[in-house]
Design a protein around this motif. Structure first.
Motif, PDB file in Angstrom:
ATOM      1  N   ASP A  90     -14.388  -2.125  -4.098  1.00 57.05           N
ATOM      2  CA  ASP A  90     -14.815  -3.055  -3.202  1.00 57.05           C
ATOM      3  C   ASP A  90     -14.656  -4.254  -3.442  1.00 57.05           C
ATOM      4  O   ASP A  90     -15.085  -5.440  -2.775  1.00 57.05           O
ATOM      5  CB  ASP A  90     -16.172  -2.750  -2.366  1.00 57.05           C
ATOM      6  CG  ASP A  90     -15.960  -1.390  -1.590  1.00 57.05           C
ATOM      7  OD1 ASP A  90     -14.686  -1.120  -1.055  1.00 57.05           O
ATOM      8  OD2 ASP A  90     -16.952  -0.574  -1.473  1.00 57.05           O
ATOM      9  N   ASN A 128      -5.390  -7.030   6.826  1.00 60.81           N
ATOM     10  CA  ASN A 128      -5.303  -5.735   6.290  1.00 60.81           C
ATOM     11  C   ASN A 128      -3.913  -5.276   6.257  1.00 60.81           C
ATOM     12  O   ASN A 128      -3.084  -5.282   7.015  1.00 60.81           O
ATOM     13  CB  ASN A 128      -5.979  -4.749   7.308  1.00 60.81           C
ATOM     14  CG  ASN A 128      -7.742  -5.361   7.161  1.00 60.81           C
ATOM     15  OD1 ASN A 128      -8.143  -5.316   6.283  1.00 60.81           O
ATOM     16  ND2 ASN A 128      -8.219  -5.444   8.354  1.00 60.81           N
ATOM     17  N   CYS A 168       0.731  -1.191   0.105  1.00 59.32           N
ATOM     18  CA  CYS A 168      -0.022   0.004   0.054  1.00 59.32           C
ATOM     19  C   CYS A 168       0.981   1.093  -0.048  1.00 59.32           C
ATOM     20  O   CYS A 168       1.511   1.538   0.940  1.00 59.32           O
ATOM     21  CB  CYS A 168      -0.775  -0.075   1.225  1.00 59.32           C
ATOM     22  SG  CYS A 168      -1.923   1.463   1.400  1.00 59.32           S
ATOM     23  N   GLY A 215      -2.230  -1.939   5.058  1.00 57.46           N
ATOM     24  CA  GLY A 215      -2.814  -0.340   4.597  1.00 57.46           C
ATOM     25  C   GLY A 215      -4.122  -0.445   4.129  1.00 57.46           C
ATOM     26  O   GLY A 215      -5.085  -1.046   4.834  1.00 57.46           O
ATOM     27  N   ASN A 216      -4.409   0.098   3.064  1.00 57.76           N
ATOM     28  CA  ASN A 216      -5.697   0.082   2.301  1.00 57.76           C
ATOM     29  C   ASN A 216      -6.131  -1.252   1.509  1.00 57.76           C
ATOM     30  O   ASN A 216      -7.139  -1.178   0.762  1.00 57.76           O
ATOM     31  CB  ASN A 216      -5.946   1.440   1.486  1.00 57.76           C
ATOM     32  CG  ASN A 216      -5.672   2.595   2.030  1.00 57.76           C
ATOM     33  OD1 ASN A 216      -6.207   2.911   3.304  1.00 57.76           O
ATOM     34  ND2 ASN A 216      -5.128   3.703   1.661  1.00 57.76           N
ATOM     35  N   LEU A 217      -5.112  -2.071   1.642  1.00 61.53           N
ATOM     36  CA  LEU A 217      -5.523  -3.383   0.981  1.00 61.53           C
ATOM     37  C   LEU A 217      -6.015  -4.462   1.876  1.00 61.53           C
ATOM     38  O   LEU A 217      -5.530  -4.599   3.138  1.00 61.53           O
ATOM     39  CB  LEU A 217      -4.173  -4.058   0.342  1.00 61.53           C
ATOM     40  CG  LEU A 217      -3.490  -3.102  -0.679  1.00 61.53           C
ATOM     41  CD1 LEU A 217      -2.039  -3.636  -0.869  1.00 61.53           C
ATOM     42  CD2 LEU A 217      -4.092  -2.590  -1.727  1.00 61.53           C
ATOM     43  N   SER A 218      -6.580  -5.384   1.401  1.00 62.36           N
ATOM     44  CA  SER A 218      -7.025  -6.765   2.366  1.00 62.36           C
ATOM     45  C   SER A 218      -6.945  -7.719   1.405  1.00 62.36           C
ATOM     46  O   SER A 218      -7.042  -7.967   0.365  1.00 62.36           O
ATOM     47  CB  SER A 218      -8.564  -6.340   2.781  1.00 62.36           C
ATOM     48  OG  SER A 218      -9.505  -6.601   1.868  1.00 62.36           O
ATOM     49  N   VAL A 258       0.140   4.232   0.088  1.00 67.37           N
ATOM     50  CA  VAL A 258      -0.364   5.372   0.844  1.00 67.37           C
ATOM     51  C   VAL A 258       0.266   5.263   2.355  1.00 67.37           C
ATOM     52  O   VAL A 258       0.701   6.234   2.721  1.00 67.37           O
ATOM     53  CB  VAL A 258      -1.460   5.561   0.771  1.00 67.37           C
ATOM     54  CG1 VAL A 258      -2.416   6.514   1.932  1.00 67.37           C
ATOM     55  CG2 VAL A 258      -2.406   5.928  -0.536  1.00 67.37           C
ATOM     56  N   LYS A 259      -0.077   4.155   2.763  1.00 64.95           N
ATOM     57  CA  LYS A 259       0.567   3.744   4.308  1.00 64.95           C
ATOM     58  C   LYS A 259       1.936   3.472   4.264  1.00 64.95           C
ATOM     59  O   LYS A 259       2.576   3.152   5.160  1.00 64.95           O
ATOM     60  CB  LYS A 259      -0.370   2.617   4.712  1.00 64.95           C
ATOM     61  CG  LYS A 259      -1.714   3.259   4.784  1.00 64.95           C
ATOM     62  CD  LYS A 259      -2.019   3.975   5.806  1.00 64.95           C
ATOM     63  CE  LYS A 259      -3.811   4.365   5.812  1.00 64.95           C
ATOM     64  NZ  LYS A 259      -4.039   5.406   6.737  1.00 64.95           N
ATOM     65  N   ASP A 261      -8.130  -4.103  -3.558  1.00 62.31           N
ATOM     66  CA  ASP A 261      -7.619  -2.683  -3.427  1.00 62.31           C
ATOM     67  C   ASP A 261      -8.646  -1.648  -2.982  1.00 62.31           C
ATOM     68  O   ASP A 261      -9.279  -1.060  -4.061  1.00 62.31           O
ATOM     69  CB  ASP A 261      -6.965  -2.405  -4.892  1.00 62.31           C
ATOM     70  CG  ASP A 261      -6.087  -1.265  -4.632  1.00 62.31           C
ATOM     71  OD1 ASP A 261      -5.972  -0.502  -3.666  1.00 62.31           O
ATOM     72  OD2 ASP A 261      -5.652  -0.682  -5.725  1.00 62.31           O
ATOM     73  N   HIS A 262      -9.000  -1.513  -1.987  1.00 62.00           N
ATOM     74  CA  HIS A 262     -10.127  -0.835  -1.503  1.00 62.00           C
ATOM     75  C   HIS A 262     -10.302   0.713  -2.087  1.00 62.00           C
ATOM     76  O   HIS A 262     -11.448   1.221  -2.518  1.00 62.00           O
ATOM     77  CB  HIS A 262     -10.354  -0.600   0.102  1.00 62.00           C
ATOM     78  CG  HIS A 262     -10.630  -2.044   0.512  1.00 62.00           C
ATOM     79  ND1 HIS A 262     -11.852  -2.604   0.491  1.00 62.00           N
ATOM     80  CD2 HIS A 262      -9.653  -3.078   1.128  1.00 62.00           C
ATOM     81  CE1 HIS A 262     -11.938  -3.799   0.997  1.00 62.00           C
ATOM     82  NE2 HIS A 262     -10.570  -4.014   1.399  1.00 62.00           N
ATOM     83  N   PRO A 263      -9.221   1.517  -2.193  1.00 65.91           N
ATOM     84  CA  PRO A 263      -9.323   2.812  -2.814  1.00 65.91           C
ATOM     85  C   PRO A 263      -9.939   2.817  -4.251  1.00 65.91           C
ATOM     86  O   PRO A 263     -10.779   3.731  -4.665  1.00 65.91           O
ATOM     87  CB  PRO A 263      -8.007   3.436  -2.700  1.00 65.91           C
ATOM     88  CG  PRO A 263      -7.302   2.675  -1.777  1.00 65.91           C
ATOM     89  CD  PRO A 263      -7.761   1.418  -1.529  1.00 65.91           C
TER      90      PRO A 263
END
Length: 464
Positions: free
Chosen positions: A132, A102, A20, A104-107, A22-23, A127-129
């Motif tokens: 879904d 989880n 991720c 970062g913004n991935l699961s 971003v994170k 990839d949630h950003p």
């Protein structure tokens, strides 16, 4: 999302770095043992590896998850599915079907996909950003491009009797569930063509669920469980001997190797003492150079992409050995051996002619001489390919002794006849030739053109 496919050609093994951005955090799936590749990716992309996962307890390579965890401090997420007698025996965070990781913004959602092994899991990535909905699935040795994982390794390699039929049925059930996934989903498997973890793996690195439903043989048995099981178990290649060792080392505590070791170039005195004490010598030169002059009792395993596999077939994990190799090749060879847990390198030498030992030469023959010899009653032709290759076509009258088990089957080869060996195109025959000479077979010739040349020239092929 950052994504990188890491591929080891020597074992046809895939691992994955997913981050991720971003994170600034990342997960590595099915890490190879020389794990500095992932550290470099993380550093280059300003990320920290915080999660490490595996799809199952591997048989074909020594996983680097624990080495990577030791260096990065990341948490290991490993399967807790399957029977209690076949679980990881070191500290980890256990995963069950439906669990989520989880990053970062991935699961990553865990899917239990047994068949290849009872504990096998796959990871469904979202990839949630962006969405879904899941976008990728990491299948390990469950679904490959064009094939599925073999269910016979626990029985054939690890000696767990009665598991291959059960595994094949589980694989059939897992395939039915896989077929219900969205067809657009990208499939990223644990292996490509050349792996012994299946019999017909494709060379394309990834696929989609929809494409596999069209082209993968396993999806053509939608309502025929018996047909699926029979086809899956038929014609699987011999599992390399080292697979049993990998299965145990990958689930039990073991020494960690967090950097690529450097091995000494042996002096003349050091080499001769070790050689005279009986240490195994592995000559990694190409087969042509080896044939021109080699040390008595040395074994020719060329330092190509098959090096680690054949070393795993032939070497004793408890004994030291010496390599014949150029100094600038040693790091690559050491990495290849590390990946299958062969760490007992005593040292290396470069020039076999530097030790005042009388070198032997290989008797390599062409097709015309092979033809003439094959007709004689006092000549034994030995095909050293695997059983599947033999059944697909062989020279009339040839005996079969697979190169990987040749030292356990020396009684099948005559010392009273002229022996002529061959494989497909010469590499395995070079290994077999050196093994036979090492074991006192002096009347051996090597038809290096093998079945490839034999077929191309239109000679008779026998099938059975």
């Amino acid at each position: 999302m950052y994504f990188q496919h890491v591929y080891d050609k020597s074992l046809a093994q895939a691992s994955y770095f997913i981050g991720c951005q971003v994170k600034g955090v990342a997960i590595v799936i099915d890490a190879q043992r020389d794990m500095d590749v992932y550290l470099k990716i993380a550093e280059a992309n300003n990320m920290k590896i915080t999660h490490i996962a595996e799809t199952h307890i591997h048989a074909d390579f020594l996983s680097g998850s624990r080495e990577l965890a030791a260096v990065t401090g990341a948490t290991m997420y490993l399967s807790d599915e399957g029977p209690k007698e076949w679980k990881y025996e070191f500290d980890h965070k256990g995963l069950l079907h439906g669990d989520k990781i989880n990053v970062g913004n991935l699961s990553l959602e865990v899917l239990h996909t047994p068949g290849h092994t009872p504990e096998s899991i796959s990871f469904l990535l979202t990839d949630h950003p962006a969405t879904d909905k899941p976008v990728m699935i990491f299948t390990g040795d469950f679904v490959f491009v064009g094939d599925v994982g073999r269910p016979d390794l626990l029985e054939k390699a690890a000696g767990v009797v009665g598991t291959q039929e059960k595994g094949a049925v589980q694989m059939y059930e897992s395939i039915q569930r896989f077929a219900e996934l969205p067809e657009y989903l990208q499939v990223w498997p644990g292996h490509g063509a050349g792996s012994a973890c299946g019999k017909s793996l494709g060379s394309v690195p990834s696929s989609t669920v929809g494409y596999e439903k069209i082209r993968n043989w396993a999806f053509q048995y939608a309502s025929d469980e018996k047909g699926f099981v029979d086809y899956l178990l038929e014609g699987q290649p011999e599992p390399p001997k080292y697979f049993a060792m990998m299965k145990h080392l990958n689930k039990e505590e073991r020494p960690l190797l967090v950097e690529v070791p450097q091995h000494p170039k042996l002096s003349k005195a050091q080499f001769l003492k070790a050689y005279n004490d009986g240490l195994t010598v592995i000559d990694t030169r190409n087969k042509v150079d080896f044939a021109k002059g080699f040390l008595p009792n040395s074994i020719n395993i060329q330092g190509n992409n098959s090096f680690s596999t054949w070393a795993g077939w032939l070497l004793n994990y408890q004994e030291q050995f010496i390599l014949v190799a150029e100094e600038n090749e040693m790091e690559d060879l050491t990495r290849k051996l590390m990946r299958v847990g062969l760490d007992n390198i005593y040292g290396f030498i470069e020039d076999v002619s530097a030790y005042d030992l009388e070198l032997q030469t290989a008797d390599v023959i062409d097709m015309e001489e092979f033809k003439a010899l094959a007709k004689k009653d006092d000549v034994q032709v030995v095909d050293v390919r695997n059983t599947t290759e033999l059944k697909a076509g062989h020279v009339r009258g040839a005996d079969h002794v697979f190169v990987g088990t040749i030292e356990s089957n020396l009684d099948k080869i005559s010392k009273d006849k002229q022996v002529v060996i061959h494989c497909q195109s010469g590499d395995r025959a070079a290994i077999a030739y050196s093994l036979l000479r090492k074991n006192g077979f002096d009347e051996v010739k090597n038809y290096s053109g093998g079945m490839k040349e034999w077929r191309e020239q239109g000679n008779e092929i026998v099938t059975k």
